[in-house]
Design a protein around this motif. Structure first.
Motif, PDB file in Angstrom:
ATOM      1  N   HIS A 165       0.874  -1.176   0.000  1.00 10.66           N
ATOM      2  CA  HIS A 165       0.000   0.000   0.000  1.00 10.66           C
ATOM      3  C   HIS A 165       0.910   1.225   0.000  1.00 10.66           C
ATOM      4  O   HIS A 165       1.480   1.593   1.026  1.00 10.66           O
ATOM      5  CB  HIS A 165      -0.905  -0.027   1.237  1.00 10.66           C
ATOM      6  CG  HIS A 165      -1.879   1.092   1.304  1.00 10.66           C
ATOM      7  ND1 HIS A 165      -2.745   1.257   2.367  1.00 10.66           N
ATOM      8  CD2 HIS A 165      -2.161   2.122   0.449  1.00 10.66           C
ATOM      9  CE1 HIS A 165      -3.490   2.332   2.173  1.00 10.66           C
ATOM     10  NE2 HIS A 165      -3.143   2.874   1.014  1.00 10.66           N
ATOM     11  N   TRP A 166       1.060   1.863  -1.185  1.00  6.70           N
ATOM     12  CA  TRP A 166       2.005   2.968  -1.347  1.00  6.70           C
ATOM     13  C   TRP A 166       1.267   4.288  -1.476  1.00  6.70           C
ATOM     14  O   TRP A 166       0.366   4.433  -2.299  1.00  6.70           O
ATOM     15  CB  TRP A 166       2.876   2.724  -2.590  1.00  6.70           C
ATOM     16  CG  TRP A 166       3.900   3.783  -2.832  1.00  6.70           C
ATOM     17  CD1 TRP A 166       4.832   4.249  -1.961  1.00  6.70           C
ATOM     18  CD2 TRP A 166       4.102   4.525  -4.048  1.00  6.70           C
ATOM     19  NE1 TRP A 166       5.611   5.232  -2.545  1.00  6.70           N
ATOM     20  CE2 TRP A 166       5.190   5.413  -3.827  1.00  6.70           C
ATOM     21  CE3 TRP A 166       3.477   4.513  -5.302  1.00  6.70           C
ATOM     22  CZ2 TRP A 166       5.640   6.284  -4.808  1.00  6.70           C
ATOM     23  CZ3 TRP A 166       3.937   5.373  -6.277  1.00  6.70           C
ATOM     24  CH2 TRP A 166       5.014   6.254  -6.039  1.00  6.70           C
ATOM     25  N   GLY A 167       1.672   5.280  -0.675  1.00  9.12           N
ATOM     26  CA  GLY A 167       1.015   6.578  -0.645  1.00  9.12           C
ATOM     27  C   GLY A 167       1.534   7.587  -1.645  1.00  9.12           C
ATOM     28  O   GLY A 167       1.169   8.763  -1.574  1.00  9.12           O
ATOM     29  N   GLY A 168       2.382   7.170  -2.586  1.00 11.23           N
ATOM     30  CA  GLY A 168       2.819   8.071  -3.649  1.00 11.23           C
ATOM     31  C   GLY A 168       4.007   8.949  -3.319  1.00 11.23           C
ATOM     32  O   GLY A 168       4.435   9.747  -4.153  1.00 11.23           O
ATOM     33  N   GLU A 169       4.567   8.823  -2.107  1.00  6.71           N
ATOM     34  CA  GLU A 169       5.718   9.631  -1.717  1.00  6.71           C
ATOM     35  C   GLU A 169       7.010   8.844  -1.918  1.00  6.71           C
ATOM     36  O   GLU A 169       7.050   7.634  -1.688  1.00  6.71           O
ATOM     37  CB  GLU A 169       5.599  10.060  -0.248  1.00  6.71           C
ATOM     38  CG  GLU A 169       4.383  10.929   0.045  1.00  6.71           C
ATOM     39  CD  GLU A 169       4.430  12.280  -0.640  1.00  6.71           C
ATOM     40  OE1 GLU A 169       5.547  12.790  -0.857  1.00  6.71           O
ATOM     41  OE2 GLU A 169       3.357  12.832  -0.965  1.00  6.71           O
ATOM     42  N   ARG A 205      -7.034  -8.922  -1.237  1.00  6.45           N
ATOM     43  CA  ARG A 205      -7.625 -10.234  -1.464  1.00  6.45           C
ATOM     44  C   ARG A 205      -8.039 -10.431  -2.926  1.00  6.45           C
ATOM     45  O   ARG A 205      -8.793 -11.353  -3.236  1.00  6.45           O
ATOM     46  CB  ARG A 205      -8.830 -10.420  -0.539  1.00  6.45           C
ATOM     47  CG  ARG A 205      -8.419 -10.620   0.924  1.00  6.45           C
ATOM     48  CD  ARG A 205      -9.557 -10.317   1.874  1.00  6.45           C
ATOM     49  NE  ARG A 205      -9.248 -10.735   3.221  1.00  6.45           N
ATOM     50  CZ  ARG A 205      -8.458 -10.070   4.071  1.00  6.45           C
ATOM     51  NH1 ARG A 205      -7.888  -8.946   3.695  1.00  6.45           N
ATOM     52  NH2 ARG A 205      -8.225 -10.530   5.280  1.00  6.45           N
ATOM     53  N   LEU A 206      -7.582  -9.561  -3.798  1.00  7.50           N
ATOM     54  CA  LEU A 206      -8.053  -9.600  -5.185  1.00  7.50           C
ATOM     55  C   LEU A 206      -6.963  -9.941  -6.197  1.00  7.50           C
ATOM     56  O   LEU A 206      -7.114  -9.673  -7.380  1.00  7.50           O
ATOM     57  CB  LEU A 206      -8.680  -8.245  -5.545  1.00  7.50           C
ATOM     58  CG  LEU A 206      -9.931  -7.868  -4.771  1.00  7.50           C
ATOM     59  CD1 LEU A 206     -10.437  -6.498  -5.194  1.00  7.50           C
ATOM     60  CD2 LEU A 206     -11.025  -8.904  -4.936  1.00  7.50           C
ATOM     61  N   GLY A 207      -5.878 -10.526  -5.756  1.00  5.15           N
ATOM     62  CA  GLY A 207      -4.833 -10.925  -6.673  1.00  5.15           C
ATOM     63  C   GLY A 207      -3.951  -9.788  -7.136  1.00  5.15           C
ATOM     64  O   GLY A 207      -3.211  -9.930  -8.125  1.00  5.15           O
ATOM     65  N   LEU A 208      -4.002  -8.646  -6.456  1.00  4.50           N
ATOM     66  CA  LEU A 208      -3.205  -7.474  -6.816  1.00  4.50           C
ATOM     67  C   LEU A 208      -1.884  -7.451  -6.056  1.00  4.50           C
ATOM     68  O   LEU A 208      -1.805  -7.931  -4.916  1.00  4.50           O
ATOM     69  CB  LEU A 208      -3.979  -6.192  -6.500  1.00  4.50           C
ATOM     70  CG  LEU A 208      -5.271  -5.971  -7.281  1.00  4.50           C
ATOM     71  CD1 LEU A 208      -6.103  -4.886  -6.602  1.00  4.50           C
ATOM     72  CD2 LEU A 208      -4.959  -5.572  -8.718  1.00  4.50           C
ATOM     73  N   ALA A 209      -0.867  -6.855  -6.679  1.00  2.51           N
ATOM     74  CA  ALA A 209       0.415  -6.697  -5.992  1.00  2.51           C
ATOM     75  C   ALA A 209       0.363  -5.553  -4.990  1.00  2.51           C
ATOM     76  O   ALA A 209       1.122  -5.537  -4.019  1.00  2.51           O
ATOM     77  CB  ALA A 209       1.523  -6.440  -7.008  1.00  2.51           C
ATOM     78  N   GLY A 210      -0.518  -4.576  -5.237  1.00  2.00           N
ATOM     79  CA  GLY A 210      -0.590  -3.459  -4.314  1.00  2.00           C
ATOM     80  C   GLY A 210      -1.573  -2.388  -4.727  1.00  2.00           C
ATOM     81  O   GLY A 210      -2.312  -2.545  -5.712  1.00  2.00           O
ATOM     82  N   MET A 211      -1.563  -1.302  -3.978  1.00  4.49           N
ATOM     83  CA  MET A 211      -2.447  -0.172  -4.223  1.00  4.49           C
ATOM     84  C   MET A 211      -1.620   1.109  -4.178  1.00  4.49           C
ATOM     85  O   MET A 211      -0.901   1.367  -3.208  1.00  4.49           O
ATOM     86  CB  MET A 211      -3.562  -0.118  -3.166  1.00  4.49           C
ATOM     87  CG  MET A 211      -4.581   0.983  -3.392  1.00  4.49           C
ATOM     88  SD  MET A 211      -6.033   0.787  -2.324  1.00  4.49           S
ATOM     89  CE  MET A 211      -5.545   1.729  -0.885  1.00  4.49           C
ATOM     90  N   ILE A 212      -1.727   1.906  -5.245  1.00  2.00           N
ATOM     91  CA  ILE A 212      -1.063   3.200  -5.334  1.00  2.00           C
ATOM     92  C   ILE A 212      -2.095   4.263  -4.982  1.00  2.00           C
ATOM     93  O   ILE A 212      -3.130   4.362  -5.636  1.00  2.00           O
ATOM     94  CB  ILE A 212      -0.513   3.446  -6.746  1.00  2.00           C
ATOM     95  CG1 ILE A 212       0.486   2.353  -7.128  1.00  2.00           C
ATOM     96  CG2 ILE A 212       0.112   4.826  -6.854  1.00  2.00           C
ATOM     97  CD1 ILE A 212       0.841   2.341  -8.605  1.00  2.00           C
ATOM     98  N   MET A 265       8.986   4.778  -6.196  1.00  2.00           N
ATOM     99  CA  MET A 265       8.012   3.710  -6.424  1.00  2.00           C
ATOM    100  C   MET A 265       8.565   2.394  -5.863  1.00  2.00           C
ATOM    101  O   MET A 265       9.709   2.024  -6.141  1.00  2.00           O
ATOM    102  CB  MET A 265       7.762   3.562  -7.927  1.00  2.00           C
ATOM    103  CG  MET A 265       7.000   2.316  -8.326  1.00  2.00           C
ATOM    104  SD  MET A 265       5.216   2.499  -8.161  1.00  2.00           S
ATOM    105  CE  MET A 265       4.860   3.422  -9.654  1.00  2.00           C
ATOM    106  N   PRO A 266       7.787   1.680  -5.043  1.00  3.68           N
ATOM    107  CA  PRO A 266       8.259   0.378  -4.546  1.00  3.68           C
ATOM    108  C   PRO A 266       8.579  -0.566  -5.704  1.00  3.68           C
ATOM    109  O   PRO A 266       7.905  -0.562  -6.734  1.00  3.68           O
ATOM    110  CB  PRO A 266       7.064  -0.130  -3.736  1.00  3.68           C
ATOM    111  CG  PRO A 266       6.314   1.099  -3.354  1.00  3.68           C
ATOM    112  CD  PRO A 266       6.475   2.042  -4.502  1.00  3.68           C
TER     113      PRO A 266
END
Length: 338
Positions: free
Chosen positions: A20-24, A100-107, A27-28
């Protein structure tokens, strides 16, 4: 009601590597070169998840990670801060669902005046391609972006292709002839129609908060409660609910009241959760509360004895509903249950 999500759904397995990356900052690594689903995604409901599924599929074709690209605060709150906005899934809960949706993360990008003033062209070229380095984009049919909402799905498709982006546009998901939408879910929760809200979501709606000290009145009534202050703009109907609540990875059944306690003080709205057969100190601990069914509206009782009598009936009804083998929409809470 049959389960809306099949047993092998990723809903039942959280991706522990989810970022879960907050944009600061940088980029991971796990999100570099991602295929992204773009939108507000409030609720991550069944309509949103068709977009997510297409994103995961496109990412597989591109041998790239799949991620959600969303914005905080919600753009509606930025443009009209004076208007309350009932958030179905605040950022932490949205991330819980997304994991829980098969995603690597959320930007999660900060939505401010600079982002609002970004042209549609610069949104694609400067933000998506140059800053975030995405390889593909998936959006819904009604997605608009850029200054004055001038960017359309067709614009994204045309200009994205020119920059080497793979772009997919998804049609709406419908239920009984109506599009599944965040607005419809908010309306269902405001009406106390938990069954309908959960059906549109595809999972049981839940809230997350920290247990705070209260007036200890519930303990005197024989129903000790965990007190949770929800967001001021929470539009859930005031009333009594059958719930499941997770604390430290263990799920307990219970009954909850959301409202102003008209029998006593008619104060600020508060969620009071009574966990069945639980003993322990919950103060200061995080709790997830999942709503299973609406039992009755909040009401004022003439005597405390009448209130306790009704609470006994509410608890019995909640135990019955929660004890049924098929509770409908799947749970996001830990499957272990006390």
């Amino acid at each position: 009601m049959p389960s809306i999500v099949p047993p092998d759904s990723p809903f039942f397995a959280r991706n522990e590597a989810f970022v879960h990356w907050g944009g600061e900052g940088d980029m991971p690594v796990a999100l570099r070169g991602a295929v992204v689903a773009i939108g507000n995604f409030d609720g991550l409901h069944r309509g949103h998840r068709s977009i997510v599924a297409a994103t995961v599929a496109l990412a597989g074709e591109q041998a790239a990670p799949a991620a959600l690209l969303t914005f905080e605060p919600h753009p509606r709150r930025f443009f009209a801060p004076e208007k309350p906005l009932f958030r179905i899934t605040p950022p932490d809960v949205k991330a819980m669902v997304a994991a829980r949706l098969g995603l690597a993360g959320m930007i999660e990008l900060h939505f401010d005046a600079a982002l609002a003033a970004t042209t549609a062209h610069d949104f694609i070229e400067k933000l998506l391609v140059e800053r975030l380095g995405v390889r593909g984009v998936v959006v819904g049919h009604d997605f608009h972006f850029g200054k004055g909402r001038q960017g359309t799905p067709a614009f994204l498709e045309e200009h994205g292709a020119a920059l080497g982006l793979a772009v997919r546009i998804l049609p709406p998901v419908t239920e009984d002839g109506q599009a599944v939408s965040s607005s419809a879910i908010r309306a269902s929760l405001a009406a106390g129609d938990i069954g309908r809200a959960n059906q549109l979501l595809g999972y049981r709606w839940l809230v997350r908060a920290t247990v705070r000290h209260g007036d200890k009145r519930g303990r005197d009534l024989g129903y000790p409660t965990a007190n949770l202050a929800l967001a001021p703009d929470c539009g859930l109907r005031h009333g009594i609910y059958a719930v499941r609540a997770a604390v430290a990875g263990t799920v307990h059944m219970g009954v909850a009241s959301f409202g102003r306690r008209p029998t006593f003080d008619n104060g600020a709205p508060l969620l009071e959760v009574h966990l069945f057969d639980f003993r322990g100190d919950l103060y200061g601990r995080a709790m997830d509360v999942e709503f299973v069914a609406f039992l009755r509206p909040e009401e004022r009782f003439v005597t405390v004895e009448a209130l306790i009598g009704q609470m006994d009936k509410d608890s019995a009804e909640a135990r019955h509903l929660l004890g049924e083998s098929n509770l409908g929409a799947p749970s996001l809470l830990c499957p272990q249950q006390s």
